[in-house]
Scaffold this active site. Structure first.
Site, mmCIF file in Angstrom:
data_model
loop_
_atom_site.group_PDB
_atom_site.id
_atom_site.type_symbol
_atom_site.label_atom_id
_atom_site.label_comp_id
_atom_site.label_asym_id
_atom_site.label_seq_id
_atom_site.Cartn_x
_atom_site.Cartn_y
_atom_site.Cartn_z
ATOM 1 N N ASP A 92 0.865 -1.181 0.000
ATOM 2 C CA ASP A 92 0.000 0.000 0.000
ATOM 3 C C ASP A 92 0.904 1.235 0.000
ATOM 4 O OD1 ASP A 92 0.991 0.270 2.551
ATOM 5 O OD2 ASP A 92 -0.877 -0.188 3.557
ATOM 6 N N SER A 93 0.295 2.410 0.022
ATOM 7 C CA SER A 93 1.090 3.632 -0.138
ATOM 8 C C SER A 93 1.482 4.245 1.197
ATOM 9 C CB SER A 93 0.279 4.656 -0.918
ATOM 10 O OG SER A 93 -0.825 5.077 -0.126
ATOM 11 N N GLY A 94 1.056 3.628 2.276
ATOM 12 C CA GLY A 94 1.361 4.187 3.587
ATOM 13 C C GLY A 94 0.333 5.213 4.044
ATOM 14 N N GLY A 95 -0.475 5.666 3.114
ATOM 15 C CA GLY A 95 -1.440 6.722 3.448
ATOM 16 C C GLY A 95 -2.358 6.326 4.595
ATOM 17 N N TYR A 96 -2.967 5.166 4.480
ATOM 18 C CA TYR A 96 -3.949 4.759 5.486
ATOM 19 C C TYR A 96 -3.354 4.744 6.887
ATOM 20 C CZ TYR A 96 -7.531 2.085 7.866
ATOM 21 O OH TYR A 96 -8.495 1.677 8.762
ATOM 22 N N ASP A 146 -2.411 8.444 -1.689
ATOM 23 C CA ASP A 146 -3.732 9.076 -1.698
ATOM 24 C C ASP A 146 -4.082 9.562 -0.309
ATOM 25 O OD1 ASP A 146 -3.973 6.635 -0.429
ATOM 26 O OD2 ASP A 146 -5.964 6.211 -1.215
ATOM 27 N N GLN A 194 -11.127 7.617 -4.946
ATOM 28 C CA GLN A 194 -11.636 8.068 -3.649
ATOM 29 C C GLN A 194 -13.033 8.673 -3.853
ATOM 30 O OE1 GLN A 194 -10.703 7.570 -0.611
ATOM 31 N NE2 GLN A 194 -8.631 6.719 -0.877
ATOM 32 N N ASP A 271 -7.878 -7.213 0.365
ATOM 33 C CA ASP A 271 -6.970 -7.458 1.488
ATOM 34 C C ASP A 271 -7.691 -7.007 2.738
ATOM 35 O OD1 ASP A 271 -6.453 -4.427 1.058
ATOM 36 O OD2 ASP A 271 -5.494 -4.892 2.965
#
Lengths: 376, 376
Positions: A92-96, A146, A194, A271
């Site tokens: 993932d992008s780390g955003g969450y 995001d 989004q 996931d």
């Protein structure tokens, strides 16, 4: 990356396909076990491969960036080599995690400044450096940076955030063009739709994301607390717009029922920490409903954990034994329950695939959704 | 139970033998992994069997009596079936845990009254009911109920306690005669030599225990804090007296070096929490010395955990990866380290056996003792 659709269900939007990357094939629909910090908690890599038979696992950029840190991963030759996992990985992008785990995060057009949940140190994530980090981790599929809006989220914030996520996507793409892969295999970027729970925003975002013509697309910002019906409504809006010849990944979803409902809406990839986290708390998923293995009712139940289960733990150990392990808080209890739950999730998506290929998905799904709602 | 001695070392008292029970063969010298509460912490039964290749494991009567409780074990058909372990099991008598774990224990001729460390409930262990409990657990080898004296222990207390342990042994034997096995296989009682660190008491106790003509004999009350040299001195006194055609079991020992030194003194069986407990704290034993895997020096060491290791974890995972797992406190770290350490302990006793059979034990032992004292 290649994506071939093998069959489409006539009574729903479900599809069965095959994604091919340099690390092998992924049969879709697929569930990706979450391997947060270079490990699926409590499970050996050989168990993931031989017993659970996961085609792909997920790593969390935020966690890997903080520990072991990207320089260690680079020296190891990437995450695959570091953890000795030769099948596919998605990061993932780390955003969450930046929004959910770190304190004092500050979002602006540049990126997100955040405080590490480990040691309180300050860090900045931008679309550019998150692409760099994901290059260094070296997953086969990498995610655009995001903003994942919370639920509920007011319309104006959701719209502004969506547009920023779109602008960030352009920066991600530019960065990747400047900075090629570090290892000897391809990485594929998935952009993220989004728009919170607003149909018009979701439509707008899906159209924008579709226009980018990426090799796969993701739906983010769901499974953040909204009712299931709202999730399904948003998925439906989006899957109608995202190109049908590219895989669709619904991030962070979900229960076994969520999986089947979203497969019916045209989602190919999932996931979620649910099978692993709930396992560690003694909750087992089965085709006939869920089990709280800590309950007294299992104390003297010497039947197998799950007679229909696909992993060896299901028939090797009894419910009474597994309950005992949870009662005395033994590691092995968490290990067994995790293998069971992941085995079940992988069975579920594989069975969905079979049913799609056989043209029997819809009726099977309806039956399963009822069965799996039981509490045993 | 049968015990055949295959070879005796000419330069030491070491022997290589085979114990045969209804659950199969045990090649001696042997180390028994500790499976306290019906599980060797963090290790699947199939790993114990296929990877670590343990011929026998140990269960703790005190823990099993409290949880899952003996009635559950009886309903399961005994501990083997409860945990699905078809090789040998030995249970201790519960004595050691009663003295070390429970609060307010009161010892008198009748037995020991103690308070559970789980819920504070009161219980009484007597030679008679401990035999009953061990019948219900159903281990292949069961231990007499004894008092394990602490270190240091004054002479008068040690002597009085030793005599009580001898009287308790008679009660154990009588009880077992009245109350046969519950399952379809034989159980063998091992009496226990006590006498603290006093040579004359150890001699007296060993002579008494030898006179009982049991099928195997144990040495208790060591590895309770005394210096290694005192332990070896006591072992030596006792092994000279205990019958040489019966297996000798040194309870609760020890480090890899302790194992080799005691094998040289004629001990055949060992158990200890050290390989498993230390593994969970990040300490690895190898043929070349011990490793604290948490040390910074391993951060970027991408060599295998142990190139000489016998288990698959040793060559599947790197030191840097294992260090990372400990740094982030992941379950898999404990799992890997435990398999490694148990694999090493089992390799060590098997290798000792080979060296005894080949007539090369003494020189090999001296070399190993030096090597294993290193800190890597």
């Amino acid at each position: 990356m290649k994506f071939d659709i093998k069959a489409k269900d006539l009574l729903s939007s479900a599809r069965a396909g095959t994604i091919t990357t340099d690390h092998g094939e992924i049969q879709t629909p697929i569930f990706m076990p979450v391997g947060t910090i270079a490990t699926v908690k409590g499970v050996h890599q050989r168990e993931l491969e031989n017993d659970i038979n996961a085609d792909i696992i997920l790593g969390n950029t935020y966690h890997l960036y903080l520990r072991p840190q990207t320089d260690v991963l680079v020296k190891a030759g990437g995450l695959h080599k570091f953890m000795n996992w030769n099948r596919n990985i998605l990061t993932d992008s780390g955003g969450y995690q930046v929004y959910s785990l770190s304190a004092n995060n500050k979002i602006n057009e540049e990126g997100v400044k955040f405080k590490s949940h480990i040691d309180g140190s300050y860090h900045l994530f931008t679309p550019e450096n998150v692409m760099e980090i994901q290059r260094k981790i070296g997953a086969d599929i990498i995610m655009a940076f995001d903003e994942c809006t919370p639920y509920p989220c007011d319309y104006k914030y959701a719209r502004r955030s969506m547009h920023m996520t779109h602008r960030w996507l352009e920066r991600c793409i530019k960065q990747l063009q400047k900075s090629p892969e570090l290892y000897n295999y391809k990485q594929t970027l998935f952009p993220i739709v989004q728009g919170s729970t607003y149909k018009d925003l979701r439509k707008q975002s899906a159209e924008y994301i579709a226009s980018v013509e990426a090799e796969g697309n993701a739906i983010g910002g769901l499974s953040v607390g909204e009712p299931d019906d709202e999730m399904y409504a948003m998925t439906e809006v989006v899957t109608h717009i995202l190109p049908s010849d590219k895989p669709r990944y619904l991030m962070g979803v979900g229960t076994p029922i969520n999986l089947l409902e979203n497969i019916a809406l045209g989602v190919d990839m999932f996931d979620c920490v649910m099978p692993t986290r709930n396992a560690r708390n003694g909750m087992l998923f089965t085709a006939h409903g869920s089990i709280n293995i800590k309950n007294l009712k299992w104390k003297e139940d010497f039947s197998p954990i799950d007679e229909m289960g696909i992993t060896w733990v299901d028939t090797t150990y009894t419910k009474a034994y597994l309950r005992h392990l949870f009662t005395v808080n033994e590691l092995l209890g968490k290990q067994i329950a995790t293998i069971h739950n992941l085995g079940f999730y992988l069975w579920l998506v594989r069975e969905a695939r079979k049913q799609i290929l056989a043209g029997t998905f819809k009726a099977w799904k309806e039956r399963m959704v009822k069965q799996m709602a039981n509490r045993l």
